[in-house]
Design a protein around this motif. Structure first.
Motif, mmCIF file in Angstrom:
data_model
loop_
_atom_site.group_PDB
_atom_site.id
_atom_site.type_symbol
_atom_site.label_atom_id
_atom_site.label_comp_id
_atom_site.label_asym_id
_atom_site.label_seq_id
_atom_site.Cartn_x
_atom_site.Cartn_y
_atom_site.Cartn_z
ATOM 1 N N ARG A 69 -6.575 -1.372 -6.059
ATOM 2 C CA ARG A 69 -7.272 -1.125 -4.629
ATOM 3 C C ARG A 69 -6.234 -1.202 -3.650
ATOM 4 O O ARG A 69 -6.361 -0.625 -2.422
ATOM 5 C CB ARG A 69 -8.684 -1.854 -4.370
ATOM 6 C CG ARG A 69 -9.939 -1.742 -5.262
ATOM 7 C CD ARG A 69 -10.718 -2.585 -4.864
ATOM 8 N NE ARG A 69 -11.056 -2.854 -3.528
ATOM 9 C CZ ARG A 69 -12.210 -3.119 -2.833
ATOM 10 N NH1 ARG A 69 -13.090 -2.699 -3.541
ATOM 11 N NH2 ARG A 69 -12.040 -3.077 -1.690
ATOM 12 N N GLY A 102 -1.059 7.436 2.852
ATOM 13 C CA GLY A 102 -2.051 8.221 2.389
ATOM 14 C C GLY A 102 -3.251 7.565 1.451
ATOM 15 O O GLY A 102 -3.395 6.416 1.295
ATOM 16 N N HIS A 103 -3.564 8.658 0.415
ATOM 17 C CA HIS A 103 -4.397 8.093 -0.798
ATOM 18 C C HIS A 103 -3.692 7.493 -1.803
ATOM 19 O O HIS A 103 -4.306 6.740 -2.753
ATOM 20 C CB HIS A 103 -5.271 9.198 -1.229
ATOM 21 C CG HIS A 103 -6.098 9.793 -0.085
ATOM 22 N ND1 HIS A 103 -7.150 9.089 0.084
ATOM 23 C CD2 HIS A 103 -6.125 11.139 0.532
ATOM 24 C CE1 HIS A 103 -7.879 9.684 1.136
ATOM 25 N NE2 HIS A 103 -7.108 10.982 1.485
ATOM 26 N N THR A 141 -3.943 2.166 -4.083
ATOM 27 C CA THR A 141 -4.260 3.755 -3.944
ATOM 28 C C THR A 141 -5.778 3.790 -3.731
ATOM 29 O O THR A 141 -6.589 2.793 -4.095
ATOM 30 C CB THR A 141 -3.955 4.353 -5.162
ATOM 31 O OG1 THR A 141 -4.541 5.609 -5.279
ATOM 32 C CG2 THR A 141 -4.517 3.474 -6.637
ATOM 33 N N ASP A 142 -6.122 4.929 -3.236
ATOM 34 C CA ASP A 142 -7.702 5.218 -3.122
ATOM 35 C C ASP A 142 -8.231 6.142 -4.074
ATOM 36 O O ASP A 142 -9.406 6.339 -4.208
ATOM 37 C CB ASP A 142 -8.026 5.763 -1.702
ATOM 38 C CG ASP A 142 -8.014 4.926 -0.856
ATOM 39 O OD1 ASP A 142 -8.109 3.658 -0.727
ATOM 40 O OD2 ASP A 142 -7.472 5.150 0.492
ATOM 41 N N THR A 143 -7.373 6.284 -5.064
ATOM 42 C CA THR A 143 -7.710 7.571 -6.164
ATOM 43 C C THR A 143 -7.640 6.626 -7.382
ATOM 44 O O THR A 143 -6.475 6.768 -8.268
ATOM 45 C CB THR A 143 -6.666 8.577 -6.211
ATOM 46 O OG1 THR A 143 -6.457 9.140 -4.917
ATOM 47 C CG2 THR A 143 -7.000 9.766 -6.754
ATOM 48 N N ASP A 175 -2.628 8.971 -8.262
ATOM 49 C CA ASP A 175 -3.808 8.810 -9.060
ATOM 50 C C ASP A 175 -3.903 8.125 -10.217
ATOM 51 O O ASP A 175 -2.823 8.707 -11.021
ATOM 52 C CB ASP A 175 -4.194 10.583 -9.214
ATOM 53 C CG ASP A 175 -5.282 10.936 -9.760
ATOM 54 O OD1 ASP A 175 -5.958 9.968 -10.743
ATOM 55 O OD2 ASP A 175 -5.867 11.937 -9.724
ATOM 56 N N ARG A 221 -14.802 2.553 -3.975
ATOM 57 C CA ARG A 221 -13.604 3.150 -3.577
ATOM 58 C C ARG A 221 -12.675 3.604 -5.294
ATOM 59 O O ARG A 221 -11.612 3.159 -5.501
ATOM 60 C CB ARG A 221 -12.501 2.268 -3.012
ATOM 61 C CG ARG A 221 -12.836 2.031 -1.794
ATOM 62 C CD ARG A 221 -12.020 0.808 -1.103
ATOM 63 N NE ARG A 221 -10.704 1.433 -1.006
ATOM 64 C CZ ARG A 221 -9.482 0.435 -0.800
ATOM 65 N NH1 ARG A 221 -9.704 -0.529 -0.383
ATOM 66 N NH2 ARG A 221 -8.252 1.052 -0.863
ATOM 67 N N ARG A 231 0.776 -1.241 -0.059
ATOM 68 C CA ARG A 231 0.119 0.087 -0.039
ATOM 69 C C ARG A 231 0.816 1.077 -0.030
ATOM 70 O O ARG A 231 1.995 1.336 0.577
ATOM 71 C CB ARG A 231 -0.922 -0.029 1.256
ATOM 72 C CG ARG A 231 -1.839 -1.101 1.145
ATOM 73 C CD ARG A 231 -2.995 -1.010 2.388
ATOM 74 N NE ARG A 231 -3.974 -1.817 2.506
ATOM 75 C CZ ARG A 231 -5.121 -1.590 1.745
ATOM 76 N NH1 ARG A 231 -5.393 -0.616 0.955
ATOM 77 N NH2 ARG A 231 -5.906 -2.484 1.818
#
Length: 332
Positions: free
Chosen positions: A33, A11-12, A36-38, A15, A132, A8
């Motif tokens: 996934r 943070g996010h 990133t969350d973006t 992009d 997400r 992971r």
């Protein structure tokens, strides 16, 4: 490796935009996934078969099936998200008009009818699911795929329709979209231009991956974006249909043929998929990229990507773990 141990980003994360359709795009999203969350999924809209084709013909809407699958792949891992993922993917077993319709296809088509805006509708469904990431169509109108093929007798012909192209046993020489200059989704163009990374593939090469490069405005965005592009090759060729017998370097050659000005950062391939490493590396370098050969196949030996292995390989690419190596062979 457990999901807790998956790589992971703090943070996010970066992009990332992932382009494709169907099961291939779902595999990429399942891996991303973990990084990133973006995430923005940009999905092909040329499906003309099954539940999607029926809704497309009856309601004159974008085929919702590949969009549904991307939303399902991005569902939150909570009980809420898992439940809605299963609801989206459930198909009616009726022998009547609802038979084999996916619940998610009907939900998306109903929201579109209420809002009269495909992007707003997908965003609304995404919020309902706790997705997400964001799911967008590559174009705002249903498209048709046409392919120039050559049969075993040497005679050329044209195959029309995504499902027909996907099933053809003839050799595909070129594919195109009808209409040739469709209206690209503005939000998809903005996502590509603003991304840190773009992931292209895996998936059905002619009917899920290449179509993104056949939308002129989207192709221009991919060629001019500052984002770095990663191509993920399939685990193995299909036993029948559009890419039957095609080797890994032939997939990359087809991509280069359809988009000779596309520059890539890296090409990712499983070692079991490579039968001509030098040729694959040559093509990769011609497109400006590095070749990464990593085991990304599921442990059961199936022709599917393992989400955690694929995530680990993509992490090494996006975090610069390859350094300045021109080619990374297995075990290096």
């Amino acid at each position: 490796m457990s999901e807790r141990d998956a790589p992971r980003r703090p943070g996010h994360g970066p992009d990332v935009v992932a382009l494709g359709g169907g099961h291939g795009l779902s595999a990429a999203l399942a891996a991303l996934r973990h990084l990133t969350d973006t995430i923005t999924a940009v999905v092909t809209v040329a499906d003309d078969g099954g539940s999607s084709g029926r809704l497309r013909d009856e309601l004159q809407v974008l085929p919702p099936g590949d969009l549904r699958m991307a939303l399902a792949a991005l569902c939150d891992s909570t009980d809420w998200g898992r439940t809605w993922r299963d609801v989206l993917q459930h198909r009616f077993s009726s022998l009547g008009p609802l038979g084999q319709h996916a619940v998610g296809n009907l939900l998306i088509a109903g929201v579109w009818e209420l809002l009269d805006d495909p992007v707003a509708g997908l965003d609304l469904v995404g919020r309902l699911l706790g997705a997400r990431g964001r799911v967008l169509p590559m174009a705002l109108e249903p498209l048709q795929i046409e392919a120039d093929v050559v049969g075993a007798n040497g005679w050329p012909r044209v195959v029309s329709g995504q499902s027909a192209v996907a099933r053809t046993a003839d050799t595909i020489e070129q594919v195109r979209l009808v209409p040739a200059d469709p209206t690209a989704c503005p939000q998809a163009l903005a996502a590509v231009r603003g991304a840190d990374w773009v992931v292209l593939g895996p998936g059905s090469w002619y009917t899920s991956v290449l179509p993104h490069l056949l939308v002129p405005a989207l192709r221009d965005a991919l060629v001019t974006t500052a984002a770095r592009i990663v191509v993920v090759l399939n685990i193995e060729p299909e036993e029948s249909g559009e890419t039957a017998g095609m080797r890994s370097h032939e997939h990359l050659a087809v991509l280069q043929c359809h988009a000779p000005d596309l520059r890539v950062e890296a090409v990712l391939v499983d070692p079991g998929s490579v039968d001509d490493l030098d040729r694959l590396d040559e093509l990769c370098q011609a497109m400006g990229g590095r070749l990464l050969v990593r085991q990304v196949r599921r442990g059961d030996g199936s022709a599917r990507h393992d989400p955690l292995r694929l995530a680990a390989a993509l992490r090494d690419i996006t975090e610069g773990a390859l350094g300045d190596v021109g080619r990374e062979r297995p075990g290096v």
